[in-house]
Each structure stands twice: as C-alpha cells, then as structure tokens.
Design a protein around this motif. Structure first.
Motif, PDB file in Angstrom:
ATOM      1  N   HIS A 153       0.843  -1.199   0.000  1.00 57.58           N
ATOM      2  CA  HIS A 153       0.000   0.000   0.000  1.00 57.58           C
ATOM      3  C   HIS A 153       0.883   1.255   0.000  1.00 57.58           C
ATOM      4  N   ASN A 198      -2.575  -2.322  -3.385  1.00 59.73           N
ATOM      5  CA  ASN A 198      -3.541  -1.238  -3.277  1.00 59.73           C
ATOM      6  C   ASN A 198      -3.565  -0.433  -4.580  1.00 59.73           C
ATOM      7  N   TYR A 333     -14.332   7.068  -4.518  1.00 58.33           N
ATOM      8  CA  TYR A 333     -14.463   8.396  -3.904  1.00 58.33           C
ATOM      9  C   TYR A 333     -15.298   9.351  -4.744  1.00 58.33           C
ATOM     10  N   ASN A 351      -8.205  13.351  -6.674  1.00 56.25           N
ATOM     11  CA  ASN A 351      -7.546  12.046  -6.627  1.00 56.25           C
ATOM     12  C   ASN A 351      -6.638  11.840  -7.833  1.00 56.25           C
ATOM     13  N   TRP A 368     -12.852  16.783  -5.170  1.00 53.30           N
ATOM     14  CA  TRP A 368     -13.335  15.453  -5.548  1.00 53.30           C
ATOM     15  C   TRP A 368     -14.862  15.512  -5.692  1.00 53.30           C
ATOM     16  N   TRP A 441     -12.674   4.683   4.253  1.00 49.88           N
ATOM     17  CA  TRP A 441     -11.261   5.074   4.326  1.00 49.88           C
ATOM     18  C   TRP A 441     -10.977   5.948   5.565  1.00 49.88           C
ATOM     19  N   THR A 449      -2.407  10.708   1.815  1.00 50.20           N
ATOM     20  CA  THR A 449      -1.466  10.190   0.816  1.00 50.20           C
ATOM     21  C   THR A 449      -1.013  11.292  -0.132  1.00 50.20           C
ATOM     22  N   LYS A 456      -6.696  17.214   6.209  1.00 46.80           N
ATOM     23  CA  LYS A 456      -7.645  16.535   5.309  1.00 46.80           C
ATOM     24  C   LYS A 456      -8.067  15.252   6.012  1.00 46.80           C
ATOM     25  N   TYR A 458     -10.616  12.142   7.357  1.00 44.38           N
ATOM     26  CA  TYR A 458     -11.655  11.210   6.907  1.00 44.38           C
ATOM     27  C   TYR A 458     -12.330  10.492   8.069  1.00 44.38           C
TER      28      TYR A 458
HETATM   29  C1  BG6 Z   1      -6.572   6.201  -1.791  1.00 50.35           C
HETATM   30  C2  BG6 Z   1      -5.391   5.584  -1.088  1.00 50.35           C
HETATM   31  O1  BG6 Z   1      -6.213   6.565  -3.075  1.00 50.35           O
HETATM   32  O2  BG6 Z   1      -7.081   7.386  -1.324  1.00 50.35           O
HETATM   33  C3  BG6 Z   1      -5.226   6.001   0.360  1.00 50.35           C
HETATM   34  O3  BG6 Z   1      -5.403   4.185  -1.177  1.00 50.35           O
HETATM   35  C4  BG6 Z   1      -5.498   7.483   0.464  1.00 50.35           C
HETATM   36  O4  BG6 Z   1      -3.948   5.629   0.791  1.00 50.35           O
HETATM   37  C5  BG6 Z   1      -6.934   7.738   0.044  1.00 50.35           C
HETATM   38  O5  BG6 Z   1      -5.219   8.030   1.708  1.00 50.35           O
HETATM   39  C6  BG6 Z   1      -7.357   9.178   0.178  1.00 50.35           C
HETATM   40  O6  BG6 Z   1      -6.449  10.006  -0.489  1.00 50.35           O
HETATM   41  P1  BG6 Z   1      -5.785  11.250   0.213  1.00 50.35           P
HETATM   42  O7  BG6 Z   1      -4.819  11.775  -0.756  1.00 50.35           O
HETATM   43  O8  BG6 Z   1      -6.918  12.183   0.483  1.00 50.35           O
HETATM   44  O9  BG6 Z   1      -5.154  10.761   1.462  1.00 50.35           O
END
Ligand code: BG6
Length: 504
Positions: A153, A198, A333, A351, A368, A441, A449, A456, A458
């Motif tokens: 991942h 992943n 997403y 994304n 997004w 998530w 990421t 940011k 979640y």
């Molecule tokens: C996915 C990844 O693409 O999106 C995660 O598998 C990631 O690792 C998640 O954290 C959300 O993306 P971000 O950039 O908002 O952290």
C-alpha cells in the motif's frame, strides 16, 4: 417500462455477516519509521509542501532523485509526516478498542514490507516486524474484528526503489513472493482476507509511490513502456502470491484492488460515449487481468501501435491464468466526466485525475466530485463484468473538522456523505450485487497520501495533530462515530429509519 430507480424497501438489505468496518494503511498511521528494525520506505521520503494548492497533484507528487537523497540526509519527521503518522505503532490497542466500540466487524490495515524485510531483499525476515503485526491481528481478533490485510500500500522498501529501480526490475517478483509467503505462514489462521496491491492502476498517476519508479532515472527510456513493464511484474507477483496463499491457507481469500474511476460521457453524443467507454476500459484493464487471468486484447493492440515492448517471461501467461483473484475490491471516492469538448469546459481535479465538471454534483474542498449514485452504478457494472464478490475497501470524504469549545466535533457533512453512499450500496445489493463488506477510508484521521496533510480528515475518530506535526495525538470520538456505530449495530437498518441513524 419501469423507469423508476428508487429504492422502496424499508428494511436493510445488508446480508448477515456483512463486513462493516474501516481502512487505514501502515505508512499513513504507524509512525515509528525507524523502530523495530524497520527500513525506510518510499512513503518516508514524501514531503509535506505547505502553500502548494492541494489540488495541484503534480506539484505534490512529483519526486526527483535529488529530493530522495535530501530526504534521506535528515531525520526530520515534521517535513516528512508519514514518519510520525498518528503513532498507531504505539497506540494500536487504544485505537482497535475504539473501532470495537463502534462495532467494527472488519479492519483493513497494511503490512509495511520494510518492517518484515527492511531493505526488501534480505534472506531472513525481521522478527520484530512480524511480531508487531501478529500483536495487531491478535488484538483485532480479541475484539471480534476480522483483519483485511493489504501487502503493498504505497510503502515499498526505499532500497528496492534506489537499487533495483522499483517494480521495473523483474527481481521484485520473487522478493515480493518471499515476503508474501512469510506473511501467509506467520498469520495463517489469524488473517483470512488479503489484498495484494492497493490501487494497482495508480501506477500511471504516481509511478514512484505505487512502484518505486523515479522518472528522472529513465530519462532516455520510454516511461510508458517502463510503467507497463512494472505493472506486468506486479500482475505476476500478485498471481504468485495468490498461489502461495491457497497452498498455505486454503481457507483464506485473495482480492485484487483498483481505484474505480467511474467516467460518464458528458451527454448522449456518441463520440462522448466512446470516449468514456475508453476511459472505463482503461480503468478496468487492471482488474480484468487479475480476475480473468489474461490481458485484454486491446492492450496488445495499443502496445503494437505505440511501439511498446513489454517482456513476458516463459510461463507468465500461465501463472496469470492459473491464479486469479478470489474477490474484487476497490476504492470509490468520486466520478469523472469525459467530453470531446473538454477544452471549452470547466475542469475539476480530484484524486490525481482531471475531468470535466459535472453540473449535477457537489465537489469536496479538495476538488473530488461527490457521487453516491456513481457507487451504485460502479457496483452493478463491476458485478455484471466479473460475477465475483465485491468489497468496497475505501470510500470517504476528506474534510476539515472544527473542534467545538467543549471538545466535540459535529461532522454532519461526513454523516451525510456516508449515509448517501451506504444507501447506494444497499440499492446495489437490491439490484442483485453480491457485496462482501464496506471499510470506509481513514476510519481514524491519518496523514493524507496525496498532500501529506493532517487537516484533510476522513475519520470517525479525531486525532489531535495539525499539518505542522503539532498536537497531543489524543483521540476524540466525532459525531459520525456514534452515527456509524448505529448503522453497524442495526446492520444498516438505521439508514432507513426516520432519524437516519444519527443519534448519539
Ligand atoms: C486512496 C489511497 O487513493 O485514497 C489512500 O489508497 C489514500 O492511501 C486515500 O489516503 C485518500 O487520499 P488522500 O490523498 O486524500 O489521502
């Protein structure tokens, strides 16, 4: 003809044993980047860049050999936030207890390869790393939580990128197979559900994070060819891992995993239909290979037309054919829109993908597009395509949270997002789709990421940490925590009751 697409049931369609839960990844939560013998990973050199527009993903994600070398000269954890994460490494018992309090049936985590093989190519595994994850899985089981474990991942050992050119090098197939075998032997009976890579499709969006490929090291090569070669190696490695798993633990199941970047045509112009069909087919390429056990013909045709030469070793095609994935998992997403008139249209970027703005959808602060109906569409479409059980292993809203004076967090926007998306899953189940589970998530706030931000968020659980690494790391239950607990407790029925299930 019945043109209604409404869902009329008042009862929950979620089957008994539905795997409700959440998802996190080692590199974004564990921290302790140098502890327990762990080697550095590609995530540990990913730098937080304040001031850059978080929607500008090329600025956030592009990396050079020089930046990697600079990163390795410093132990700084604030500039490189994945080095500290949210300290899950030391706090996993507390965090898993909170997930259990929400009623989780399942928790998706990853095993950082560099905890087990610090450089990636050692002969013998690192016992401290193996026992760390064993403790994590045992703690989950004590709470009745089923582990769902990703082997790769966005956190491969840095050494494999620097000294082998990442997944471009065929050697990684065997090194990964060894890593996988060690994990399957050690965690047999503890872990039943596995995922190999992943978002395997993300390799074109960020070749470094996904496959350890640094573009400047391939200045004289055709980068597209390099990436296809790397993904071919990942396909073979995933198939070999599936073979190993079934031999070692016949009760365990292996999933493949893609980012489902559902793409609509802007309108009924047949040219737009063709364009979006092509985008969806490119997205499905990765799961097609892993589910059907063979490359789709259009890829060979594309390679021929573009002079791309991907080396297959003898036996590769047979390996792919013999060891396909047992289930199909994906992140969802947002959706995208294609148009032949894209140049004249307003764009959105989320994304790491850019598309035409969809006038029917809202957009998150990070750009997004929020599309619950798209999740229903994606589920039905994927099930029709593969006829295999589906698992939504990532879904959620990245948003800024405000802590009230009394310490509470009223994240109604997140509840609204989840309510609409989980209802969409119910609708897809009602449409006849077989869904194994749902792990949202970042069920606890983790480092992002794409942007390396903490702001940011979640999670159902707030972590007191800001983008500059300041904070106590204390955990707080958000309003969504209580809402999701009720959804799980009622196996989804609270979504259809009058109060929508958002009672404390
Ligand atoms: C996915 C990844 O693409 O999106 C995660 O598998 C990631 O690792 C998640 O954290 C959300 O993306 P971000 O950039 O908002 O952290």
């Amino acid at each position: 003809m019945d043109t209604s697409i409404a869902f009329h049931h008042l009862e929950s369609p979620f089957p008994e044993g539905f795997l409700w839960g959440g998802a996190i990844a080692g590199n974004q939560c564990e921290g302790a980047w140098r502890e327990g013998g762990k080697g550095p990973t590609v995530a540990d050199v990913s730098r937080y860049k304040p001031g850059i527009d978080p929607r500008d993903y090329s600025a956030q994600h592009g990396i050079t050999s020089e930046e990697i070398a600079q990163a390795m000269q410093t132990d700084d954890e604030l500039m490189y936030p994945k080095r500290h994460g949210i300290d899950f490494y030391h706090r996993y018992r507390e965090d898993i207890a909170l997930f259990a309090e929400m009623g989780f049936k399942c928790l998706r985590v990853s095993i950082q390869w560099a905890r087990i093989f610090p450089m990636g190519d050692e002969e013998e595994p690192n016992e401290a790393g193996l026992s760390f994850y064993e403790n994590v899985f045992r703690t989950m089981r004590e709470h009745g939580i089923e582990p769902l474990v990703t082997l790769h991942h966005y956190e491969m050992p840095l050494y494999l990128s620097n000294h082998y050119q990442g997944w471009y090098d065929r050697c990684l197939v065997d090194l990964f197979a060894r890593f996988a075998r060690v994990c399957f032997e050690r965690y047999k009976g503890l872990v039943k559900y596995w995922i190999t890579f992943n978002e395997i499709d993300s390799i074109f969006r960020h070749p470094y994070v996904t496959a350890g490929i640094v573009p400047d090291r391939f200045a004289d090569a055709n980068l597209e060819e390099v990436i296809y070669q790397a993904v071919h190696h990942q396909f073979v490695a995933a198939a070999l891992a599936t073979k190993e798993l079934h031999e070692i633990d016949p009760d365990a199941l292996m999933g493949c995993m893609i980012t489902r970047t559902l793409t609509y045509p802007e309108n009924c112009n047949p040219k737009n239909m063709l364009l979006s069909q092509r985008s969806n087919r490119e997205n499905y390429f990765y799961s097609d290979v892993q589910v059907r056990g063979a490359y789709p013909a259009f890829i060979f045709d594309y390679w021929d037309k573009h002079g791309i030469d991907v080396r297959f070793e003898q036996g590769d095609e047979e390996i792919l054919r013999c060891y396909p994935a047992d289930f199909v998992s994906f992140s969802y997403y947002m959706s995208l829109v294609d148009s032949v008139d894209a140049d004249d249209r307003e764009k959105v970027c989320g994304n790491l993908a850019t598309g035409v703005k969809n006038p029917y959808l809202d957009v998150s602060e990070w750009g997004w597009q929020i599309d619950p109906d798209g999740l229903r569409y994606a589920l039905v479409d994927m099930y029709d395509r593969y006829q295999k059980p589906l698992f939504i292993v990532e879904n959620g809203l990245g948003a800024r949270d405000v802590v009230n004076h009394d310490g509470s967090i009223d994240d109604d926007y997140r509840i609204d997002y989840f309510r609409r998306h989980i209802r969409a899953i119910a609708e897809a189940i009602d449409d006849g789709v077989e869904v194994m589970g749902y792990t949202s998530w970042g069920c606890i706030d983790v480092v992002s990421t794409s942007t390396n931000q903490m702001s940011k968020r979640y999670g159902f659980i707030y972590v007191d940490l800001d983008d500059d690494g300041k904070g106590t790391y204390d955990r707080t239950r958000k309003k969504s925590f209580y809402w999701y607990r009720k959804v799980i407790e009622t196996n989804g029925a609270s979504l259809f009751s009058e109060d929508g299930g958002d009672e404390r």
